[in-house]
Design a protein around this motif. Structure first.
Motif, PDB file in Angstrom:
ATOM      1  N   MET A 286       0.794  -1.226   0.000  1.00 53.55           N
ATOM      2  CA  MET A 286       0.000   0.000   0.000  1.00 53.55           C
ATOM      3  C   MET A 286       0.828   1.278   0.000  1.00 53.55           C
ATOM      4  O   MET A 286       0.315   2.343  -0.325  1.00 53.55           O
ATOM      5  CB  MET A 286      -0.954  -0.005   1.200  1.00 53.55           C
ATOM      6  CG  MET A 286      -2.040  -1.056   1.086  1.00 53.55           C
ATOM      7  SD  MET A 286      -2.973  -0.891  -0.465  1.00 53.55           S
ATOM      8  CE  MET A 286      -4.163  -2.238  -0.285  1.00 53.55           C
ATOM      9  N   THR A 287       2.117   1.172   0.377  1.00 57.12           N
ATOM     10  CA  THR A 287       2.963   2.368   0.385  1.00 57.12           C
ATOM     11  C   THR A 287       3.964   2.381  -0.762  1.00 57.12           C
ATOM     12  O   THR A 287       4.831   3.252  -0.825  1.00 57.12           O
ATOM     13  CB  THR A 287       3.728   2.488   1.722  1.00 57.12           C
ATOM     14  OG1 THR A 287       4.572   1.341   1.885  1.00 57.12           O
ATOM     15  CG2 THR A 287       2.768   2.584   2.893  1.00 57.12           C
ATOM     16  N   ALA A 288       3.846   1.421  -1.675  1.00 51.65           N
ATOM     17  CA  ALA A 288       4.791   1.340  -2.793  1.00 51.65           C
ATOM     18  C   ALA A 288       4.730   2.599  -3.657  1.00 51.65           C
ATOM     19  O   ALA A 288       3.681   3.214  -3.826  1.00 51.65           O
ATOM     20  CB  ALA A 288       4.482   0.108  -3.648  1.00 51.65           C
ATOM     21  N   VAL A 289       5.879   2.981  -4.182  1.00 54.94           N
ATOM     22  CA  VAL A 289       5.976   4.100  -5.123  1.00 54.94           C
ATOM     23  C   VAL A 289       6.705   3.592  -6.374  1.00 54.94           C
ATOM     24  O   VAL A 289       7.838   3.127  -6.280  1.00 54.94           O
ATOM     25  CB  VAL A 289       6.755   5.276  -4.508  1.00 54.94           C
ATOM     26  CG1 VAL A 289       6.885   6.414  -5.522  1.00 54.94           C
ATOM     27  CG2 VAL A 289       6.071   5.772  -3.239  1.00 54.94           C
ATOM     28  N   PRO A 290       6.071   3.657  -7.545  1.00 55.30           N
ATOM     29  CA  PRO A 290       4.699   4.123  -7.777  1.00 55.30           C
ATOM     30  C   PRO A 290       3.669   3.162  -7.189  1.00 55.30           C
ATOM     31  O   PRO A 290       3.985   2.007  -6.904  1.00 55.30           O
ATOM     32  CB  PRO A 290       4.608   4.181  -9.311  1.00 55.30           C
ATOM     33  CG  PRO A 290       5.587   3.142  -9.774  1.00 55.30           C
ATOM     34  CD  PRO A 290       6.723   3.195  -8.795  1.00 55.30           C
ATOM     35  N   SER A 291       2.448   3.663  -7.014  1.00 52.29           N
ATOM     36  CA  SER A 291       1.399   2.866  -6.392  1.00 52.29           C
ATOM     37  C   SER A 291       1.072   1.638  -7.234  1.00 52.29           C
ATOM     38  O   SER A 291       1.101   1.677  -8.464  1.00 52.29           O
ATOM     39  CB  SER A 291       0.142   3.718  -6.213  1.00 52.29           C
ATOM     40  OG  SER A 291       0.398   4.796  -5.344  1.00 52.29           O
ATOM     41  N   ILE A 292       0.735   0.549  -6.533  1.00 52.45           N
ATOM     42  CA  ILE A 292       0.428  -0.711  -7.209  1.00 52.45           C
ATOM     43  C   ILE A 292      -1.046  -0.797  -7.570  1.00 52.45           C
ATOM     44  O   ILE A 292      -1.410  -1.193  -8.678  1.00 52.45           O
ATOM     45  CB  ILE A 292       0.829  -1.904  -6.322  1.00 52.45           C
ATOM     46  CG1 ILE A 292       2.340  -1.906  -6.096  1.00 52.45           C
ATOM     47  CG2 ILE A 292       0.387  -3.218  -6.956  1.00 52.45           C
ATOM     48  CD1 ILE A 292       2.813  -2.920  -5.084  1.00 52.45           C
ATOM     49  N   GLY A 293      -1.927  -0.422  -6.633  1.00 55.83           N
ATOM     50  CA  GLY A 293      -3.362  -0.568  -6.862  1.00 55.83           C
ATOM     51  C   GLY A 293      -3.765  -2.027  -6.878  1.00 55.83           C
ATOM     52  O   GLY A 293      -3.167  -2.873  -6.204  1.00 55.83           O
ATOM     53  N   THR A 294      -4.792  -2.356  -7.659  1.00 53.07           N
ATOM     54  CA  THR A 294      -5.280  -3.726  -7.810  1.00 53.07           C
ATOM     55  C   THR A 294      -5.321  -4.057  -9.303  1.00 53.07           C
ATOM     56  O   THR A 294      -5.199  -3.156 -10.136  1.00 53.07           O
ATOM     57  CB  THR A 294      -6.692  -3.886  -7.225  1.00 53.07           C
ATOM     58  OG1 THR A 294      -7.628  -3.164  -8.055  1.00 53.07           O
ATOM     59  CG2 THR A 294      -6.779  -3.382  -5.791  1.00 53.07           C
ATOM     60  N   PRO A 295      -5.509  -5.328  -9.663  1.00 53.23           N
ATOM     61  CA  PRO A 295      -5.582  -5.640 -11.095  1.00 53.23           C
ATOM     62  C   PRO A 295      -6.643  -4.843 -11.855  1.00 53.23           C
ATOM     63  O   PRO A 295      -6.413  -4.440 -13.004  1.00 53.23           O
ATOM     64  CB  PRO A 295      -5.888  -7.139 -11.089  1.00 53.23           C
ATOM     65  CG  PRO A 295      -5.178  -7.636  -9.863  1.00 53.23           C
ATOM     66  CD  PRO A 295      -5.406  -6.551  -8.835  1.00 53.23           C
ATOM     67  N   ALA A 296      -7.776  -4.574 -11.239  1.00 50.77           N
ATOM     68  CA  ALA A 296      -8.817  -3.797 -11.916  1.00 50.77           C
ATOM     69  C   ALA A 296      -8.585  -2.293 -11.800  1.00 50.77           C
ATOM     70  O   ALA A 296      -9.165  -1.522 -12.569  1.00 50.77           O
ATOM     71  CB  ALA A 296     -10.194  -4.143 -11.347  1.00 50.77           C
ATOM     72  N   ARG A 297      -7.756  -1.892 -10.847  1.00 50.63           N
ATOM     73  CA  ARG A 297      -7.435  -0.472 -10.642  1.00 50.63           C
ATOM     74  C   ARG A 297      -5.919  -0.295 -10.489  1.00 50.63           C
ATOM     75  O   ARG A 297      -5.425   0.095  -9.439  1.00 50.63           O
ATOM     76  CB  ARG A 297      -8.144   0.038  -9.372  1.00 50.63           C
ATOM     77  CG  ARG A 297      -9.677   0.062  -9.431  1.00 50.63           C
ATOM     78  CD  ARG A 297     -10.164   1.408  -9.928  1.00 50.63           C
ATOM     79  NE  ARG A 297     -11.611   1.516  -9.895  1.00 50.63           N
ATOM     80  CZ  ARG A 297     -12.314   1.991  -8.859  1.00 50.63           C
ATOM     81  NH1 ARG A 297     -11.687   2.351  -7.745  1.00 50.63           N
ATOM     82  NH2 ARG A 297     -13.614   2.089  -8.928  1.00 50.63           N
ATOM     83  N   PRO A 298      -5.161  -0.618 -11.514  1.00 47.11           N
ATOM     84  CA  PRO A 298      -3.701  -0.541 -11.395  1.00 47.11           C
ATOM     85  C   PRO A 298      -3.218   0.889 -11.178  1.00 47.11           C
ATOM     86  O   PRO A 298      -3.756   1.833 -11.754  1.00 47.11           O
ATOM     87  CB  PRO A 298      -3.213  -1.106 -12.742  1.00 47.11           C
ATOM     88  CG  PRO A 298      -4.358  -0.903 -13.687  1.00 47.11           C
ATOM     89  CD  PRO A 298      -5.593  -1.053 -12.858  1.00 47.11           C
TER      90      PRO A 298
END
Length: 343
Positions: A286-298
Motif C-alpha cells: 500500500m505504500t509502494a511508489v509508484p502505487s500498485i493498486g489492484t488488477p482492476a485499478r492498477p
C-alpha cells in the motif's frame, strides 16, 4: 476561509479504538503514533482529548459520527451544524482532520425498523455534514461511511462476479451517487483472514493461506471473465467491490480500506507470525511508489487503515475479536514490524 490543498497520500493509517479497560492513556497513545511516524489515524468517535493531543502533528485524522446520532443529524441541519462546530471547528485546522465518517457498518444491521431507518437516512446525514463544512469554506475534508464485506452477496469470486446484496442495492445507489459526486472514498473493511478462515470452516472454497498473506510466489488465480491475474486475496476482495459498483453504473468511485488486519491469537491461522507477515506485506504493497493498486485499478492509491492499535478486551464476540492489536497495554509491540519504512 479554511483551505489546504489535499493530495491522496499513501502513508499508512491505523485504527485507534478504546474498548478496553487496560489501555495506555491517550497522551501515551499519541506519542506511540508519532514515534511510528504514522500517516493517518482513525477514531471511532471524535474524542476532544485525543483531537487536542493530535494538534500540531502531521497525522491525518478520521473522526466518526456515532450511528445513534445519524437520524437526528439527517433530520436537522442545525444538529449537523452543531456537530461540526463542536467536533471539527473546535480542532481544525491545527488538528489535521481529513475525513468525517458518518456511522460505522450501517448497512450490516438492518434487521430492525430502527436500524433500517438509520440506513435510509445515512446519505441525508452525510449531505448535511458536508453542507456545513462546505459553507465554512473547508475543501479538504471528505465525508464517507465505513461498510463491511457483508454488503456483498455470498459468492464474490471470481472478482468479476462481485455484486452487492439485492436488498441493499436501493441503499447503495444513492450512497455511490453521493460519494462519486463529492469525489470522496468508498470505505470498506476488508479482512482476508476472515475470508480464509471461513473457507476452512465451511469448506466452500480452497483459499490458499499464502494468498491471504500476500505470498506472491504461491499460486496465482486468473479471473475467467476479466482475464485479470490475482496473486493475493485482498486484491480479489477489493476488486469484487469495484465490479459491484460498476454494475450499478459507478466505474470510478475511489476505494479506501477503513479496516484490515490479522489476529495474533485465537482460532486457526491466528498467530503472531502470520499477523506480522500480513501487516509487513500489506504496508509494502500500500505504500509502494509508484502505487500498485489492484488488477482492476492498477496504479491507484488506496488509503488504508490497519486494525488495530491495541487489543480491546471489552469487545464482544469470539476471543479472536480481541486479538488484533499492534501494541500491548504497556505500549510494547505485540510483534515486530515496521509499518513506515518497508522496502
Amino acid at each position: 476561509m479554511f483551505f489546504i490543498g489535499a493530495v491522496v497520500s499513501n502513508r499508512i493509517g491505523i485504527n485507534y479504538g478504546q474498548l478496553g479497560n487496560n489501555l495506555p492513556s491517550p497522551a501515551r497513545s499519541i506519542e506511540l503514533l508519532k514515534n511510528m511516524n504514522i500517516g493517518r489515524v482513525k477514531l471511532y468517535d471524535a474524542d476532544h482529548e485525543i483531537l487536542n493531543l493530535l494538534s500540531g502533528t502531521d497525522i491525518d485524522v478520521a473522526i466518526t459520527v456515532a450511528n445513534d446520532e445519524i437520524s437526528g443529524i439527517a433530520a436537522s441541519q442545525h444538529l449537523a451544524d452543531q456537530w461540526v462546530y463542536e467536533h471539527v471547528i473546535a480542532h481544525y485546522p491545527s488538528t489535521r482532520i481529513r475525513f468525517v465518517l458518518v456511522g460505522n457498518k450501517v448497512f450490516s444491521s438492518i434487521s430492525t425498523p430502527e436500524d433500517m431507518q438509520i440506513a435510509r437516512v445515512l446519505v441525508r446525514a452525510m449531505r448535511r455534514i458536508k453542507n456545513t463544512i462546505k459553507a465554512l469554506g473547508i475543501r479538504n475534508i471528505k465525508i464517507g461511511t465505513p461498510l463491511a464485506m457483508d454488503i456483498m452477496e455470498t459468492t464474490t469470486f471470481p472478482p468479476s462476479n462481485g455484486t452487492f446484496k439485492q436488498e441493499l442495492q436501493q441503499l447503495m445507489v444513492p450512497l455511490l451517487k453521493y460519494i462519486n459526486g463529492t469525489k470522496s472514498f468508498f470505505f470498506i473493511n476488508v479482512y482476508p483472514y476472515i475470508e480464509w478462515f471461513e473457507s476452512q470452516v465451511w469448506n466452500q472454497t480452497a483459499i490458499n493461506l499464502g494468498s491471504a498473506l500476500f505470498r506472491s510466489d504461491d499460486e496465482s488465480y486468473t479471473d475467467p471473465q476479466s482475464g485479470l491475474e490475482y496473486t493475493n486475496l485482498l486484491d480479489q476482495m477489493l476488486d469484487s467491490v469495484v465490479y459491484a459498483m460498476a454494475k450499478l453504473g459507478y466505474n470510478d468511485v475511489m476505494l479506501a480500506i477503513s479496516e484490515t488486519g490479522w489476529p495474533h491469537e485465537g482460532e486457526s491461522g491466528a498467530n503472531r507470525y502470520n499477523a506480522a507477515e500480513y501487516i509487513h506485506n500489506l504496508v509494502r504493497k500500500m505504500t509502494a511508489v509508484p502505487s500498485i493498486g489492484t488488477p482492476a485499478r492498477p496504479g491507484v492509491v488506496i488509503p488504508t487503515f490497519i486494525f488495530s492499535m491495541y487489543d480491546e478486551n471489552q469487545k464482544f464476540g469470539a476471543s479472536t475479536e480481541r486479538q488484533w492489536g499492534l501494541f500491548n497495554p504497556d505500549g510494547s509491540p505485540v510483534y515486530e514490524v515496521n509499518i513506515t519504512s518497508i522496502v
